[in-house]
Scaffold this motif. Structure first.
Motif, mmCIF file in Angstrom:
data_model
loop_
_atom_site.group_PDB
_atom_site.id
_atom_site.type_symbol
_atom_site.label_atom_id
_atom_site.label_comp_id
_atom_site.label_asym_id
_atom_site.label_seq_id
_atom_site.Cartn_x
_atom_site.Cartn_y
_atom_site.Cartn_z
ATOM 1 N N GLN A 89 1.120 -0.950 -0.079
ATOM 2 C CA GLN A 89 -0.211 -0.092 0.008
ATOM 3 C C GLN A 89 0.912 1.333 0.154
ATOM 4 N N GLU A 90 1.856 1.146 0.854
ATOM 5 C CA GLU A 90 2.845 2.346 0.872
ATOM 6 C C GLU A 90 3.612 2.553 -0.516
ATOM 7 N N ALA A 91 3.971 1.546 -0.984
ATOM 8 C CA ALA A 91 4.329 1.437 -2.567
ATOM 9 C C ALA A 91 3.822 2.060 -3.607
ATOM 10 N N LYS A 92 2.340 1.957 -3.539
ATOM 11 C CA LYS A 92 1.332 2.276 -4.371
ATOM 12 C C LYS A 92 1.049 3.737 -4.123
ATOM 13 N N ARG A 93 0.753 4.196 -3.007
ATOM 14 C CA ARG A 93 0.766 5.708 -2.601
ATOM 15 C C ARG A 93 2.082 6.270 -3.101
ATOM 16 N N ARG A 94 3.152 5.778 -2.847
ATOM 17 C CA ARG A 94 4.372 6.584 -3.370
ATOM 18 C C ARG A 94 4.502 6.731 -4.957
ATOM 19 N N ILE A 95 3.905 5.917 -5.584
ATOM 20 C CA ILE A 95 3.908 5.602 -7.114
ATOM 21 C C ILE A 95 3.525 7.085 -7.683
ATOM 22 N N HIS A 120 -2.370 -2.349 -14.959
ATOM 23 C CA HIS A 120 -3.424 -1.841 -15.622
ATOM 24 C C HIS A 120 -4.090 -0.817 -14.501
ATOM 25 N N THR A 121 -4.050 -1.125 -13.402
ATOM 26 C CA THR A 121 -4.507 -0.017 -12.564
ATOM 27 C C THR A 121 -3.783 1.157 -12.560
ATOM 28 N N ALA A 126 -4.080 6.742 -14.082
ATOM 29 C CA ALA A 126 -3.211 8.025 -14.404
ATOM 30 C C ALA A 126 -4.213 8.390 -15.521
ATOM 31 N N GLY A 127 -4.793 7.791 -16.284
ATOM 32 C CA GLY A 127 -5.285 8.095 -17.544
ATOM 33 C C GLY A 127 -6.677 9.077 -17.113
ATOM 34 N N MET A 128 -7.259 8.374 -16.004
ATOM 35 C CA MET A 128 -8.633 9.044 -15.829
ATOM 36 C C MET A 128 -8.231 10.209 -15.062
ATOM 37 N N PHE A 129 -7.189 10.663 -14.339
ATOM 38 C CA PHE A 129 -6.847 11.740 -13.604
ATOM 39 C C PHE A 129 -5.949 12.647 -14.539
ATOM 40 N N GLN A 130 -5.583 12.123 -15.939
ATOM 41 C CA GLN A 130 -4.672 12.756 -16.380
ATOM 42 C C GLN A 130 -3.412 13.271 -15.859
ATOM 43 N N MET A 131 -2.919 12.280 -15.153
ATOM 44 C CA MET A 131 -1.711 12.687 -14.344
ATOM 45 C C MET A 131 -0.517 13.094 -15.075
ATOM 46 N N LYS A 132 0.038 14.095 -14.764
ATOM 47 C CA LYS A 132 1.298 14.586 -15.573
ATOM 48 C C LYS A 132 2.552 14.470 -14.912
ATOM 49 N N PRO A 135 4.699 11.136 -14.397
ATOM 50 C CA PRO A 135 3.926 10.664 -15.648
ATOM 51 C C PRO A 135 3.755 8.958 -15.641
ATOM 52 N N VAL A 136 2.790 8.684 -14.706
ATOM 53 C CA VAL A 136 2.954 7.082 -14.418
ATOM 54 C C VAL A 136 2.366 6.536 -15.585
ATOM 55 N N ARG A 137 1.690 6.951 -16.433
ATOM 56 C CA ARG A 137 1.370 6.291 -17.732
ATOM 57 C C ARG A 137 2.793 5.951 -18.431
#
Length: 174
Positions: A89-95, A120-121, A126-132, A135-137
């Motif tokens: 969970q910590e790793a996902k948050r940090r990503i 895929h998540t 990243a696509g839903m929130f258009q994270m820049k 750049p997770v995508r």
């Protein structure tokens, strides 16, 4: 010549990875505690740090923060052989929060799913929130596993994973 700094309290894991890297021409320095790692970094700045999450004298996550405060450019890889939900969970948050992540190395099987589900998540969110930023995508996503099944490797590569790295088999020290 700068070295790869391996920090892990498992002598077997460290020995195998050290031999694997040295066989491929990389100089390696090892430490089994954060205290030893700090001393090694004071002696000579490494080329890259590969650190276990759970060490006898502290957390690899906390050490990442410590190293980042001193040098934002030093490549840092967190690694663990333990199945711990809190680390995942910590790793996902940090990503999503850490702007300094350059790539993701992920085990094939996670406590609450698979690497493919995480892949895929991350891409979907990243696509839903258009994270820049980050750049997770676009982050390279590598699988690091002991599973050398070619069909599984093909499936992951076909889905867009950047690389599928099979860990070296444990070597007997006899």
């Amino acid at each position: 010549m700068k070295k790869i700094l391996l920090i892990d309290d498992s002598d077997t894991y460290t020995w195998c990875l050290q031999k694997y890297l040295q066989h491929r021409g990389y100089p390696v320095k090892t430490a089994s505690t954060l205290k030893e790692a700090r001393a090694a970094i004071q002696e000579e700045m490494p080329l890259v740090v590969c650190c276990d999450l759970d060490l006898p004298d502290g957390s690899g996550m906390d050490f990442l923060d410590e190293v980042r405060a001193a040098d934002k450019e030093l490549p840092f890889i967190l690694a663990s052989c333990h199945d711990r939900d809190d680390y995942e969970q910590e790793a996902k948050r940090r990503i999503f929060e850490d702007k300094e992540i350059d790539l993701i190395l992920c085990d094939l099987e996670l406590p609450d799913g698979t690497a493919m589900e995480l892949f895929h998540t991350l891409r979907r969110v990243a696509g839903m929130f258009q994270m820049k930023n980050p750049p997770v995508r676009l982050l390279p996503f590598f699988i690091l596993t002991e599973n050398n099944d070619l069909a599984t490797e093909y499936e992951y590569r076909h889905e867009g994973v950047n690389d599928y790295i099979t860990a070296p088999q444990a070597i007997s020290r006899s």
